[in-house]
Design a protein around this motif. Structure first.
Motif, PDB file in Angstrom:
ATOM      1  N   TYR A  85       0.158  10.699 -55.948  1.00 58.15           N
ATOM      2  CA  TYR A  85       1.131  11.836 -55.643  1.00 58.15           C
ATOM      3  C   TYR A  85       0.669  13.173 -55.979  1.00 58.15           C
ATOM      4  N   PHE A  86      -0.323  13.485 -56.554  1.00 58.63           N
ATOM      5  CA  PHE A  86      -0.827  14.624 -56.866  1.00 58.63           C
ATOM      6  C   PHE A  86      -1.991  15.048 -55.983  1.00 58.63           C
ATOM      7  N   VAL A  87      -2.549  14.080 -55.707  1.00 55.68           N
ATOM      8  CA  VAL A  87      -4.174  14.209 -54.845  1.00 55.68           C
ATOM      9  C   VAL A  87      -4.040  13.381 -53.575  1.00 55.68           C
ATOM     10  N   PHE A  88      -4.080  13.838 -52.446  1.00 56.49           N
ATOM     11  CA  PHE A  88      -3.794  13.368 -51.310  1.00 56.49           C
ATOM     12  C   PHE A  88      -4.432  13.955 -50.034  1.00 56.49           C
ATOM     13  N   GLY A  89      -4.740  13.133 -49.019  1.00 53.30           N
ATOM     14  CA  GLY A  89      -5.452  14.142 -48.053  1.00 53.30           C
ATOM     15  C   GLY A  89      -5.084  13.331 -46.585  1.00 53.30           C
ATOM     16  N   ASP A  90      -5.434  13.810 -45.668  1.00 51.43           N
ATOM     17  CA  ASP A  90      -5.314  13.388 -44.172  1.00 51.43           C
ATOM     18  C   ASP A  90      -6.000  14.018 -43.081  1.00 51.43           C
ATOM     19  N   LYS A  91      -6.145  13.730 -41.883  1.00 56.96           N
ATOM     20  CA  LYS A  91      -6.870  14.346 -40.959  1.00 56.96           C
ATOM     21  C   LYS A  91      -6.040  15.074 -39.824  1.00 56.96           C
ATOM     22  N   LEU A  92      -6.416  16.199 -39.123  1.00 55.84           N
ATOM     23  CA  LEU A  92      -5.561  16.777 -38.139  1.00 55.84           C
ATOM     24  C   LEU A  92      -6.292  16.620 -36.807  1.00 55.84           C
ATOM     25  N   LYS A  93      -5.523  16.503 -35.812  1.00 51.84           N
ATOM     26  CA  LYS A  93      -6.170  16.224 -34.359  1.00 51.84           C
ATOM     27  C   LYS A  93      -5.315  17.337 -33.437  1.00 51.84           C
ATOM     28  N   ASN A  94      -6.451  17.854 -32.925  1.00 48.69           N
ATOM     29  CA  ASN A  94      -6.172  18.967 -31.847  1.00 48.69           C
ATOM     30  C   ASN A  94      -6.704  18.610 -30.458  1.00 48.69           C
ATOM     31  N   GLN A  95      -5.769  18.268 -29.650  1.00 49.89           N
ATOM     32  CA  GLN A  95      -6.150  18.012 -28.148  1.00 49.89           C
ATOM     33  C   GLN A  95      -5.353  18.519 -27.037  1.00 49.89           C
ATOM     34  N   ALA A  96      -5.551  19.764 -26.563  1.00 51.55           N
ATOM     35  CA  ALA A  96      -4.672  20.346 -25.701  1.00 51.55           C
ATOM     36  C   ALA A  96      -4.374  19.754 -24.472  1.00 51.55           C
ATOM     37  N   TYR A  97      -5.459  18.784 -23.725  1.00 53.02           N
ATOM     38  CA  TYR A  97      -5.248  18.227 -22.820  1.00 53.02           C
ATOM     39  C   TYR A  97      -5.663  16.833 -22.903  1.00 53.02           C
ATOM     40  N   ASP A  98      -5.156  15.701 -22.498  1.00 49.28           N
ATOM     41  CA  ASP A  98      -5.320  14.311 -22.719  1.00 49.28           C
ATOM     42  C   ASP A  98      -5.797  13.677 -21.333  1.00 49.28           C
ATOM     43  N   LEU A  99      -6.990  13.309 -21.479  1.00 49.01           N
ATOM     44  CA  LEU A  99      -7.475  12.769 -20.156  1.00 49.01           C
ATOM     45  C   LEU A  99      -7.006  11.385 -19.771  1.00 49.01           C
ATOM     46  N   LYS A 100      -6.405  10.788 -20.923  1.00 53.87           N
ATOM     47  CA  LYS A 100      -5.791   9.411 -20.729  1.00 53.87           C
ATOM     48  C   LYS A 100      -4.304   9.592 -20.154  1.00 53.87           C
ATOM     49  N   ALA A 101      -3.623  10.532 -20.563  1.00 57.24           N
ATOM     50  CA  ALA A 101      -2.316  10.871 -19.808  1.00 57.24           C
ATOM     51  C   ALA A 101      -2.170  11.378 -18.691  1.00 57.24           C
ATOM     52  N   GLU A 102      -0.775  11.373 -18.021  1.00 54.60           N
ATOM     53  CA  GLU A 102      -0.757  11.957 -16.678  1.00 54.60           C
ATOM     54  C   GLU A 102      -1.280  13.421 -16.392  1.00 54.60           C
ATOM     55  N   VAL A 107      -1.800  28.067 -15.680  1.00 57.50           N
ATOM     56  CA  VAL A 107      -1.971  26.733 -16.311  1.00 57.50           C
ATOM     57  C   VAL A 107      -3.184  26.879 -17.170  1.00 57.50           C
ATOM     58  N   GLU A 108      -4.277  27.553 -17.207  1.00 59.06           N
ATOM     59  CA  GLU A 108      -5.337  27.635 -18.058  1.00 59.06           C
ATOM     60  C   GLU A 108      -4.821  28.284 -19.547  1.00 59.06           C
ATOM     61  N   LYS A 109      -4.039  29.266 -19.040  1.00 59.15           N
ATOM     62  CA  LYS A 109      -3.644  30.154 -20.469  1.00 59.15           C
ATOM     63  C   LYS A 109      -2.463  29.040 -20.962  1.00 59.15           C
ATOM     64  N   PHE A 110      -1.955  28.169 -20.515  1.00 57.04           N
ATOM     65  CA  PHE A 110      -0.961  27.597 -21.042  1.00 57.04           C
ATOM     66  C   PHE A 110      -1.675  26.446 -21.888  1.00 57.04           C
ATOM     67  N   LEU A 111      -2.812  25.903 -21.324  1.00 56.89           N
ATOM     68  CA  LEU A 111      -3.681  24.976 -22.307  1.00 56.89           C
ATOM     69  C   LEU A 111      -4.189  25.692 -23.379  1.00 56.89           C
ATOM     70  N   VAL A 112      -4.805  26.851 -23.270  1.00 58.53           N
ATOM     71  CA  VAL A 112      -5.465  27.542 -24.454  1.00 58.53           C
ATOM     72  C   VAL A 112      -4.335  28.098 -25.384  1.00 58.53           C
ATOM     73  N   ALA A 113      -3.187  28.441 -24.917  1.00 57.86           N
ATOM     74  CA  ALA A 113      -2.182  28.629 -25.954  1.00 57.86           C
ATOM     75  C   ALA A 113      -1.762  27.821 -26.721  1.00 57.86           C
ATOM     76  N   ARG A 114      -1.642  26.387 -26.114  1.00 58.77           N
ATOM     77  CA  ARG A 114      -1.170  25.053 -26.674  1.00 58.77           C
ATOM     78  C   ARG A 114      -2.100  24.801 -27.795  1.00 58.77           C
ATOM     79  N   ARG A 115      -3.612  25.045 -27.584  1.00 58.35           N
ATOM     80  CA  ARG A 115      -4.367  24.756 -28.563  1.00 58.35           C
ATOM     81  C   ARG A 115      -4.499  25.513 -29.732  1.00 58.35           C
TER      82      ARG A 115
END
Length: 412
Positions: free
Chosen positions: A350-367, A209-217
């Motif tokens: 159309y030529f200059v744009f941006g955004d933010k990326l979110k990475n959360q391998a394990y969500d404490l608020k989810a099941e 399970v630990e490997k699974f979560l690290v791999a997902r990240r």
């Protein structure tokens, strides 16, 4: 009189032989709604970064069904009662869980359709198929919607360690060549069990399970959130937005009838009627790529330049910036674009744009992922693990980025 053998065996490069366990599953796979997934890449525009990532959602859906078969076998071996009706419903639900994906799904969700998630479209397809198959998908739909009384069946379909993730991490790792995402799905499935109607992992499976979560990240940073593929996806969103804008202005754009339907109409969740669903069922990657090939020669400079950028892989530069400097850098690049490329103010987005990326391998608020221990009972994987870095995986990490033409980057 001979009848067609529908209990087929398929050869998969990840798992070897995959069996289709019933005639109903075979008929669903043969249906045009499902066959469309052969023409939709699993990882969208990631093949612009990882050339091997050409596999499709069809591959993934079959892999998920295979993983579910393995999970059912393991649970039944451990004396967990699953009826034949529940078993087939699980296979149907996981087989069809991604049927609502459009071409380059995330780009579509923000441009062609208006904030309609693919899960919602999957449910519309499943309801349509249920009507066609005279109610045989009803139990699968209840499980898919999360309404069924046996919660562990729902968790096998959708949770933080479901059969969907079991397959896509292993499959995407294989085809992209990013070895860090390769998980031991066989070991993970062997370790699952059910306790108080909830899916648990036996204590001796904690390291998997630990490997699974690290791999997902790692897969999210290296593949799914790779700045170049995310930038290309945003670029495609801009192209589709521009195409929609031009059609609204009365301009003629060559496109398939299915694509034109969504360019000409504002389609939200409330507007997703039978006509919209039928047109969506005709959309695949080919519609988008053929359109881009034509649009690169269009008289509109914005549409032609952006389309050519995707077709010929002349992508925009993508630079990571801090949250604090995001707005100031964005405005600076817009000024450079206006000055050096003589882009009008109303077209700068159309030529200059941006955004933010979110990475959360394990969500404490989810099941949670529950670990079943002999002495402490059922506990959260974070509590069961002795790895301090695992707790860090539950903290969301954000990265901000800006995309802009490479010609600006040279004079910055």
């Amino acid at each position: 009189m001979t009848t067609e053998n529908k209990l087929k065996i398929l050869n998969d490069p990840i798992y070897g032989f995959i069996t289709i366990p019933s005639t109903l599953l075979y008929d669903l796979i043969e249906h045009p709604y499902f066959q469309r997934l052969r023409r939709i890449k699993q990882m969208g525009l990631s093949s612009l970064v990882y050339p091997g990532a050409e596999h499709t959602r069809f591959h993934h859906a079959l892999g998920c069904m295979h993983m579910m078969q393995k999970a059912v076998q393991v649970l039944c071996f451990k004396n967990v009662e699953i009826s034949k009706q529940e078993e087939e419903a699980l296979y149907i639900a996981i087989l069809l869980h991604d049927i609502g994906h459009g071409p380059f799904s995330h780009a579509m969700e923000n441009s062609i359709v208006e904030n309609v998630q693919h899960e919602e479209i999957s449910l519309l397809f499943m309801n349509a198929l249920n009507e066609e198959f005279e109610g045989k998908l009803s139990l699968a739909i209840e499980i898919f919607k999360g309404n069924y009384h046996r919660k562990f069946l729902i968790q096998l379909i959708s949770s933080q360690m479901d059969m969907d993730r079991m397959d896509y991490l292993k499959r995407d790792s294989f085809y992209s060549g990013v070895a860090e995402g390769n998980i031991n799905s066989e070991r993970l499935i062997q370790m699952i069990n059910v306790h108080n109607d909830l899916l648990v992992v036996e204590e001796k499976g904690i390291y998997s399970v630990e490997k699974f979560l690290v791999a997902r990240r790692l897969m999210y940073w290296q593949c799914y959130l790779h700045k170049t593929s995310v930038g290309a996806e945003l670029l495609l969103s801009k192209i589709l937005k521009r195409a929609k804008e031009l059609i609204t202005q009365g301009k003629d754009l060559p496109a398939s009838d299915a694509l034109k339907y969504f360019l000409q109409n504002s389609v939200s969740k409330e507007d997703f009627n039978d006509k919209a669903l039928n047109n969506f069922a005709l959309l695949d990657d080919a519609d988008i790529f053929i359109a881009l090939k034509n649009w690169q020669f269009h008289s509109d400079n914005v549409l032609s330049l952006l389309s050519s950028a995707i077709i010929n892989r002349k992508l925009f530069h993508v630079t990571l910036v801090s949250k604090e400097e995001f707005n100031s850098r964005l405005n600076r690049y817009k000024e450079l674009c206006k000055e050096k490329l003589e882009v009008e103010n109303n077209l700068l987005d159309y030529f200059v744009f941006g955004d933010k990326l979110k990475n959360q391998a394990y969500d404490l608020k989810a099941e949670p992922i529950r670990i079943f221990t002999k002495d402490r009972g059922v506990i959260d994987v974070l509590e069961a693990s002795d790895q301090y870095n695992l707790k860090a995986l539950s903290e969301p990490v954000y990265k901000y980025f800006i995309c802009y033409p490479k010609s600006i980057h040279k004079v910055e």
